[in-house]
Write an enzyme that holds these catalytic residues in place. Structure first.
Site, mmCIF file in Angstrom:
data_model
loop_
_atom_site.group_PDB
_atom_site.id
_atom_site.type_symbol
_atom_site.label_atom_id
_atom_site.label_comp_id
_atom_site.label_asym_id
_atom_site.label_seq_id
_atom_site.Cartn_x
_atom_site.Cartn_y
_atom_site.Cartn_z
ATOM 1 N N HIS A 29 0.712 1.136 -13.283
ATOM 2 C CA HIS A 29 1.507 -0.019 -13.703
ATOM 3 C C HIS A 29 2.989 0.372 -13.699
ATOM 4 O O HIS A 29 3.347 1.440 -14.215
ATOM 5 C CB HIS A 29 1.077 -0.490 -15.100
ATOM 6 C CG HIS A 29 1.821 -1.709 -15.524
ATOM 7 N ND1 HIS A 29 1.520 -2.966 -15.038
ATOM 8 C CD2 HIS A 29 2.897 -1.867 -16.342
ATOM 9 C CE1 HIS A 29 2.365 -3.847 -15.559
ATOM 10 N NE2 HIS A 29 3.207 -3.201 -16.336
ATOM 11 N N GLY A 53 0.776 -1.234 0.000
ATOM 12 C CA GLY A 53 0.000 0.000 0.000
ATOM 13 C C GLY A 53 0.804 1.279 0.000
ATOM 14 O O GLY A 53 0.327 2.316 0.465
HETATM 15 C C1 GAR Z 1 3.263 -1.080 -7.416
HETATM 16 O O1 GAR Z 1 4.586 -1.064 -7.896
HETATM 17 C C2 GAR Z 1 2.279 -1.071 -8.567
HETATM 18 O O2 GAR Z 1 2.701 -0.298 -9.651
HETATM 19 C C3 GAR Z 1 2.255 -2.538 -8.915
HETATM 20 O O3 GAR Z 1 2.241 -3.198 -7.680
HETATM 21 C C4 GAR Z 1 2.962 -2.413 -6.726
HETATM 22 C C5 GAR Z 1 2.116 -2.233 -5.484
HETATM 23 O O4 GAR Z 1 2.842 -1.617 -4.442
HETATM 24 N N1 GAR Z 1 1.094 -2.855 -9.725
HETATM 25 C C6 GAR Z 1 1.107 -3.759 -10.703
HETATM 26 O O5 GAR Z 1 2.081 -4.436 -10.975
HETATM 27 C C7 GAR Z 1 -0.204 -3.889 -11.472
HETATM 28 N N2 GAR Z 1 -0.041 -4.673 -12.657
HETATM 29 P P1 GAR Z 1 2.107 -0.914 -3.219
HETATM 30 O O6 GAR Z 1 1.122 -1.911 -2.623
HETATM 31 O O7 GAR Z 1 3.225 -0.605 -2.256
HETATM 32 O O8 GAR Z 1 1.437 0.323 -3.723
#
Ligand code: GAR
Length: 200
Positions: free
Chosen positions: A110, A12
């Site tokens: 993304h 998050g």
């Molecule tokens: C982030 O890097 C986001 O861009 C990626 O997951 C991570 C979540 O981190 N999303 C994807 O890969 C979607 N295809 P977070 O929970 O710390 O925000």
């Protein structure tokens, strides 16, 4: 005021960037009123609690079909009067029912420059592993509208980030978050929230 739901699966940090931006007055047209997690263990739920934001869990595995899961998501969003949705590291696939209920009102972050390293199977660290494997010198992040094609909707914002000698997937992931994701996502949230405010 555009009511925003943020959907999460993991740590998050993007949710935190949104919460901090809202507090700093950088999302004047929107208010995060709900966090939906795909699993009860998501640390993002603690971030929501700390910020005093209501949260709930809607897990794909609790439903027999994609359709039943989608309906549960839509019911939850509607019950909270949500106007727009931000996917911030939400890893379950949202089907047609959700996309049709919120046309051009769902954005996703993304961690690459779409159309590189995106689509089915490219999420989280896997994206950065693939970028390093291919040997690209520049990567970045993209915020796009969500349609029925995974990572295929209209691109709203993109930011490039340099790949450096000796990068590991973890180091690159962190740089892309710091230099691109945590900046772009609040900006895109305000852009969409403001445009929806105008429609009202
Ligand atoms: C982030 O890097 C986001 O861009 C990626 O997951 C991570 C979540 O981190 N999303 C994807 O890969 C979607 N295809 P977070 O929970 O710390 O925000």
């Amino acid at each position: 005021m555009t009511k925003i739901a943020v959907m999460v699966s993991g740590g998050g940090t993007n949710l935190q960037a949104l919460i901090d931006a809202e507090k700093a007055g950088k999302i004047p047209h929107g208010k995060i009123t709900l966090v939906i997690a795909s699993n009860a263990k998501a640390y993002a739920l603690e971030r929501a609690a700390k910020a005093g934001i209501e949260s709930t869990v809607v897990a794909r595995k609790s439903y027999e079909s994609q359709e039943a899961f989608d309906q549960a998501v839509v019911d939850t969003l509607r019950a909270h009067d949500i106007d727009m949705v931000i996917l911030a590291g939400f890893l379950s696939i949202l089907g047609e029912t959700v996309i049709k209920a919120y046309p051009d009102r769902i954005i996703n972050i993304h961690p690459s420059l779409i159309p590189s390293f995106c689509g089915k199977g490219f999420y989280g660290l896997k994206v950065h592993e693939a970028a390093l494997e291919r040997g690209v010198k520049v990567t970045g992040a993209t915020v796009h509208l969500v349609n029925e094609i995974p990572d295929g909707g209209r691109i709203l914002l993109q930011k490039a980030v340099a790949v450096e000698e000796g990068d590991t997937p973890e180091v690159l992931q962190r740089r892309v978050m710091e230099q691109a994701e945590w900046i772009l996502l609040p900006q895109a949230a305000e852009l969409l929230a403001a445009s929806l405010n105008e429609e009202e």
